[in-house]
Design a protein around this motif. Structure first.
Motif, PDB file in Angstrom:
ATOM      1  N   PRO A 216      22.516 -69.088  28.381  1.00  0.00           N
ATOM      2  CA  PRO A 216      21.556 -69.834  27.521  1.00  0.00           C
ATOM      3  C   PRO A 216      21.537 -69.544  26.147  1.00  0.00           C
ATOM      4  O   PRO A 216      21.035 -69.903  25.214  1.00  0.00           O
ATOM      5  CB  PRO A 216      20.433 -70.148  28.196  1.00  0.00           C
ATOM      6  CG  PRO A 216      20.442 -68.911  29.087  1.00  0.00           C
ATOM      7  CD  PRO A 216      21.629 -68.861  29.376  1.00  0.00           C
ATOM      8  N   SER A 217      21.869 -68.026  26.127  1.00  0.00           N
ATOM      9  CA  SER A 217      21.335 -67.334  24.775  1.00  0.00           C
ATOM     10  C   SER A 217      22.701 -67.159  24.047  1.00  0.00           C
ATOM     11  O   SER A 217      23.020 -66.306  22.967  1.00  0.00           O
ATOM     12  CB  SER A 217      20.866 -65.696  25.067  1.00  0.00           C
ATOM     13  OG  SER A 217      21.924 -65.255  26.013  1.00  0.00           O
TER      14      SER A 217
ATOM     15  N   TYR B   8      16.081 -62.355  27.838  1.00  0.00           N
ATOM     16  CA  TYR B   8      14.951 -63.298  28.035  1.00  0.00           C
ATOM     17  C   TYR B   8      14.385 -63.564  26.577  1.00  0.00           C
ATOM     18  O   TYR B   8      14.168 -64.828  26.137  1.00  0.00           O
ATOM     19  CB  TYR B   8      13.931 -62.687  28.804  1.00  0.00           C
ATOM     20  CG  TYR B   8      12.625 -63.254  28.623  1.00  0.00           C
ATOM     21  CD1 TYR B   8      12.168 -64.535  29.086  1.00  0.00           C
ATOM     22  CD2 TYR B   8      11.538 -62.559  27.971  1.00  0.00           C
ATOM     23  CE1 TYR B   8      10.726 -64.978  28.884  1.00  0.00           C
ATOM     24  CE2 TYR B   8      10.504 -63.137  27.583  1.00  0.00           C
ATOM     25  CZ  TYR B   8      10.018 -64.322  28.049  1.00  0.00           C
ATOM     26  OH  TYR B   8       8.651 -64.677  27.886  1.00  0.00           O
TER      27      TYR B   8
ATOM     28  N   GLN C  54      16.842 -65.550  24.301  1.00  0.00           N
ATOM     29  CA  GLN C  54      16.652 -67.011  24.757  1.00  0.00           C
ATOM     30  C   GLN C  54      15.498 -67.599  24.098  1.00  0.00           C
ATOM     31  O   GLN C  54      15.624 -68.706  23.641  1.00  0.00           O
ATOM     32  CB  GLN C  54      16.982 -66.960  26.426  1.00  0.00           C
ATOM     33  CG  GLN C  54      16.850 -68.498  26.913  1.00  0.00           C
ATOM     34  CD  GLN C  54      16.873 -68.609  28.305  1.00  0.00           C
ATOM     35  OE1 GLN C  54      17.363 -67.759  28.953  1.00  0.00           O
ATOM     36  NE2 GLN C  54      16.390 -69.725  28.756  1.00  0.00           N
TER      37      GLN C  54
ATOM     38  N   SER D 182      16.106 -68.422  20.553  1.00  0.00           N
ATOM     39  CA  SER D 182      16.987 -69.379  20.436  1.00  0.00           C
ATOM     40  C   SER D 182      16.399 -70.633  20.684  1.00  0.00           C
ATOM     41  O   SER D 182      16.710 -71.646  19.623  1.00  0.00           O
ATOM     42  CB  SER D 182      18.045 -69.404  21.528  1.00  0.00           C
ATOM     43  OG  SER D 182      17.562 -69.975  22.747  1.00  0.00           O
TER      44      SER D 182
ATOM     45  N   HIS E  46      22.308 -75.883  27.399  1.00  0.00           N
ATOM     46  CA  HIS E  46      20.747 -75.535  27.012  1.00  0.00           C
ATOM     47  C   HIS E  46      20.568 -76.160  25.528  1.00  0.00           C
ATOM     48  O   HIS E  46      21.180 -76.229  24.678  1.00  0.00           O
ATOM     49  CB  HIS E  46      20.875 -73.732  26.737  1.00  0.00           C
ATOM     50  CG  HIS E  46      19.717 -73.252  26.149  1.00  0.00           C
ATOM     51  ND1 HIS E  46      19.438 -72.071  25.525  1.00  0.00           N
ATOM     52  CD2 HIS E  46      18.536 -73.703  26.588  1.00  0.00           C
ATOM     53  CE1 HIS E  46      18.246 -71.798  25.160  1.00  0.00           C
ATOM     54  NE2 HIS E  46      17.418 -72.993  25.900  1.00  0.00           N
TER      55      HIS E  46
ATOM     56  N   GLU F 154      24.612 -67.653  35.507  1.00  0.00           N
ATOM     57  CA  GLU F 154      24.534 -68.940  34.858  1.00  0.00           C
ATOM     58  C   GLU F 154      25.676 -69.983  35.427  1.00  0.00           C
ATOM     59  O   GLU F 154      26.626 -70.255  34.638  1.00  0.00           O
ATOM     60  CB  GLU F 154      24.834 -68.925  33.351  1.00  0.00           C
ATOM     61  CG  GLU F 154      23.611 -67.871  32.551  1.00  0.00           C
ATOM     62  CD  GLU F 154      22.176 -68.058  33.033  1.00  0.00           C
ATOM     63  OE1 GLU F 154      21.955 -69.472  33.122  1.00  0.00           O
ATOM     64  OE2 GLU F 154      21.566 -67.203  32.994  1.00  0.00           O
TER      65      GLU F 154
ATOM     66  N   HIS G  63      19.461 -75.790  31.048  1.00  0.00           N
ATOM     67  CA  HIS G  63      18.243 -75.184  30.463  1.00  0.00           C
ATOM     68  C   HIS G  63      17.726 -75.967  29.609  1.00  0.00           C
ATOM     69  O   HIS G  63      18.373 -76.728  28.590  1.00  0.00           O
ATOM     70  CB  HIS G  63      18.219 -73.909  29.672  1.00  0.00           C
ATOM     71  CG  HIS G  63      18.749 -72.537  30.506  1.00  0.00           C
ATOM     72  ND1 HIS G  63      20.057 -72.602  30.948  1.00  0.00           N
ATOM     73  CD2 HIS G  63      18.209 -71.594  30.961  1.00  0.00           C
ATOM     74  CE1 HIS G  63      20.279 -71.441  31.562  1.00  0.00           C
ATOM     75  NE2 HIS G  63      18.906 -70.749  31.828  1.00  0.00           N
TER      76      HIS G  63
ATOM     77  N   TRP H 131      13.943 -73.180  32.934  1.00  0.00           N
ATOM     78  CA  TRP H 131      13.237 -73.214  31.456  1.00  0.00           C
ATOM     79  C   TRP H 131      13.187 -74.786  31.260  1.00  0.00           C
ATOM     80  O   TRP H 131      13.887 -75.604  31.031  1.00  0.00           O
ATOM     81  CB  TRP H 131      13.728 -72.430  30.271  1.00  0.00           C
ATOM     82  CG  TRP H 131      13.876 -71.114  30.410  1.00  0.00           C
ATOM     83  CD1 TRP H 131      14.356 -70.160  31.479  1.00  0.00           C
ATOM     84  CD2 TRP H 131      13.422 -70.170  29.360  1.00  0.00           C
ATOM     85  NE1 TRP H 131      14.210 -68.895  31.237  1.00  0.00           N
ATOM     86  CE2 TRP H 131      13.610 -68.846  29.824  1.00  0.00           C
ATOM     87  CE3 TRP H 131      12.770 -70.369  28.145  1.00  0.00           C
ATOM     88  CZ2 TRP H 131      13.224 -67.820  28.937  1.00  0.00           C
ATOM     89  CZ3 TRP H 131      12.621 -69.407  27.400  1.00  0.00           C
ATOM     90  CH2 TRP H 131      13.057 -67.900  27.650  1.00  0.00           C
TER      91      TRP H 131
ATOM     92  N   THR I 275       7.546 -68.824  29.747  1.00  0.00           N
ATOM     93  CA  THR I 275       8.287 -69.595  29.258  1.00  0.00           C
ATOM     94  C   THR I 275       7.568 -70.812  28.689  1.00  0.00           C
ATOM     95  O   THR I 275       6.564 -71.325  29.032  1.00  0.00           O
ATOM     96  CB  THR I 275       9.233 -70.249  30.238  1.00  0.00           C
ATOM     97  OG1 THR I 275       8.479 -70.976  31.196  1.00  0.00           O
ATOM     98  CG2 THR I 275      10.185 -69.120  30.854  1.00  0.00           C
TER      99      THR I 275
END
Length: 657
Positions: free
Chosen positions: A246-247, A299, A302, A305, A340, A366, A373, A396, A465
């Motif tokens: 997701p990042s 984390y 992410q 982002s 994501h 992942e 996400h 998330w 989150t």
């Protein structure tokens, strides 16, 4: 408007007999799909005739609305395959069944998958010292090979052992010989050429179809914002994608690249080294910066982002709202569908997703038949997930998400919901694997499911989150997961013979000690005295659990008032016959006598953290009055579990096909 009107509503044709200097008419078709993609405008249709097209289609234009979209379709009744691979011939025998082919690096352009190692945030490299896992692949008559760590390993294949994967319920057996021959390749790359060695085990590659992966994607725009495109009726295969956390940047074999309103329907999507369909983020909001820099945790990147995406226009008007339906998606190394942020407001339904992340060439967190996400207001329904390392993993901002009427079986794990605060709804699903659910979240409503495996529930007090205004990407705050605030009504739980983790339970007794109402929870908070966040952490969230059936030793929450408990094994099993899939189980009279009703939004307490209701994406109430098969529930036919109208004794119900 004049320009759109004059250019739209045309049909362009592509055929293997065509030429890109033609005008794309039916009589004079283009040779490549890309040529049609250069000229198609809103309202146009591109019809592709039978054949293999080895290209990466990069749409130059998008549509402007659902009524003025650009459609790419296979000609009716014709087999059209778009491949990310190229054929390799002129193999030279090295020794025995080992052959060598030399490919000029110009074949690959600016991305050579045989020279590029797989990496990314949350990627678990099985051989960190060697780092030999590359994006490349070799195919013999469509069969995918394994990468070897050395040329010697290609010449002397051994049993292939599998390394660590945190999601296996059991470690796979080694690939054995001669029952399962180990087809392997190894590559040596210099500035000019890529030399590929492969063991073909008795096949002569010069007399067979041998292909190598070349392209990241087969249908994926090079730039963002190509909205309202339909891709229909193709076979799409043999691309690499990239590892897609997701990042990071998340290109797949096919995907919209941070656009809105795509429809991906009625395709076969397979043989992707990483992700088949991508509805995900793009590189400008961050691209594996933890792995690249080691400055901050993944984390943290992410989280960044999410806010960078808001600056880029992450909202319902600009991104998401895709439809992925009736596709067959299989043999992908990381995900069947990944996304994501860009997956928000989408519908994923009637897809058959299997053999995902089971080749075990590499590992990472992942993975899944679907790994999303921030699937805000996304609906995942009526899909078939089986033989996956993970069926569906939602992570998330799983807010307004509905997981409904899906079939899960023979997965290492069926469903994983992580670090989110609800409201999310899980209803009328068949969770048929031995490991059914990882509930590392709060604020869920679980209604009328059949749960045949263990479930794990844990708080997460060290990762806060985001949550959002209802039906919006606008952030409202962030919170940790206290674990709880769940609703479990009218489910059937089947006990299992083996518990896979210390935290796992079969049933709902892992909520024991939790308050049974918001009022009781608030009183515990008051009794804890005057302080701030520290007094909330040890207090268990309220839960709402009633009218469930617990079979084969599954255990109930200690405050559940109305329930049925039995030690009898219902004999649940999934059976395939003549291309159709059935569920068989025996039902006791006590299950049918259990008090039930048609559940709706008004029966479900708003979630505590987000203070939002369980609603449809349009804000209307949900009424759970349709069962797994599509049958209407009535006050007479409603019962626990996903099937209305169960009968005492043996039941055999078609669930797919």
């Amino acid at each position: 408007m004049l320009l759109t009107k004059s250019l739209g509503n045309r049909v362009f044709y592509v055929a293997k007999t065509g030429c890109d200097k033609n005008d794309g008419s039916k009589a004079n078709p283009f040779l490549t799909i890309q040529m049609a993609a250069e000229v198609a405008r809103p309202g146009d249709t591109v019809t592709v005739h039978a054949g293999e097209y080895r290209e990466w289609v990069k749409p130059r234009w998008g549509g402007i609305s659902n009524r003025k979209r650009i459609t790419y379709q296979a000609a009716e009744g014709e087999k059209v395959v778009i491949k990310g691979s190229e054929i390799v011939k002129d193999w030279e025998q090295v020794e025995g069944s080992v052959y060598k082919a030399v490919v000029p690096n110009t074949v690959f352009g600016d991305f050579n998958p045989f020279a590029t190692v797989i990496f990314g945030d949350w990627f678990l490299d099985p051989n960190p010292a060697d780092r030999f896992v590359h994006y490349g692949d070799v195919y013999l008559n469509g069969k995918s090979f394994y990468e070897a760590e050395s040329l010697d390993a290609v010449k002397n294949p051994k049993k292939r052992e599998f390394g660590f994967n945190p999601f296996w319920t059991k470690k796979p057996e080694p690939i054995l010989e001669p029952e399962q021959t180990v087809y392997q390749w190894f590559a040596e790359v210099d500035d000019a050429n890529t030399a590929i060695y492969a063991n073909f085990h008795g096949f002569d590659p010069n007399n067979e179809l041998v292909e190598i992966s070349v392209r990241k994607s087969v249908f994926y725009p090079e730039t963002m914002g190509k909205h309202f495109i339909t891709v229909r009726g193709f076979e799409l295969c043999q691309a690499t994608g990239v590892y897609a956390p997701p990042s990071g940047d998340q290109p797949g074999l096919i995907g919209p690249h941070w656009s809105k309103g795509w429809v991906i329907e009625d395709n076969r999507i397979y043989d992707c080294k990483c992700s088949g369909v991508s509805l995900g983020k793009e590189a400008t909001t961050g691209d594996n910066l933890c792995t690249r820099t080691q400055r901050k945790p993944g984390y943290q990147y992410q989280m960044e982002s999410v806010f960078r995406a808001l600056e880029l226009g992450w909202n319902k008007e600009n991104v998401g709202s895709h439809v992925v339906r009736r596709n067959e998606i299989y043999d992908c190394g990381q995900n069947g569908i990944v996304g994501h942020l860009g997956c928000a407001f989408s519908e994923i339904y009637e897809n058959h997703i299997y053999n995902i992340a089971v080749k075990h060439e590499y590992y990472g967190y992942e993975i899944g038949g679907i790994k999303f996400h921030a699937p805000i207001d996304t609906v995942i329904r009526n899909n078939n997930f089986h033989n996956c390392t993970m069926g569906v993993w939602l992570d998330w901002q799983v807010q307004g998400t509905r997981i409904s009427n899906n079939l899960f079986y023979n997965n290492d794990r069926d469903l994983f919901i992580e670090v989110t605060h609800g409201p999310h709804t899980v209803d009328n699903n068949i969770l048929g694997s031995a490991y059914s659910l990882d509930n590392i979240a709060q604020g869920g409503a679980y209604i009328n499911n059949l749960v045949c495996g263990t479930m794990r529930r844990e708080p997460v007090l060290d990762r806060s989150t985001p949550y959002h205004l209802p039906h919006s990407t606008t952030p409202l705050g962030t919170a940790v997961v206290y674990g709880g605030d769940d609703r479990w009504f009218q489910n059937i739980f089947v006990g299992v013979d083996k518990i896979y983790t210390e935290q796992s339970k079969s049933g709902t007794d892992y909520y024991d000690g939790s308050p049974a109402s918001l009022e009781e929870y608030i009183q515990r908070v008051i009794d804890a005295g005057n302080s701030d966040i520290e007094k909330f952490r040890p207090i268990l969230d309220p839960v709402y659990i009633n009218h469930n059936a617990y079979l084969k030793g599954a255990k109930a929450y200690d405050k559940e008032e109305t329930k049925f408990i039995s030690a009898v094994d219902p004999g649940f099993k999934v059976v395939k016959e003549n291309g159709q899939t059935f569920v068989e189980l025996s039902i006791e009279k006590g299950v049918l006598d259990l008090e039930t009703r048609i559940v709706e939004t008004a029966d479900l307490e708003d979630v505590r953290i987000v203070e939002a209701a369980f609603e449809n994406p349009d804000g209307s109430p949900i009424v759970f009055d349709v069962d797994y098969t599509g049958a209407k529930r009535t006050e007479v036919t409603v019962n626990v579990g996903p099937f209305a109208g169960l009968v005492e004794g043996k039941n055999k119900i078609k669930v797919w096909g």
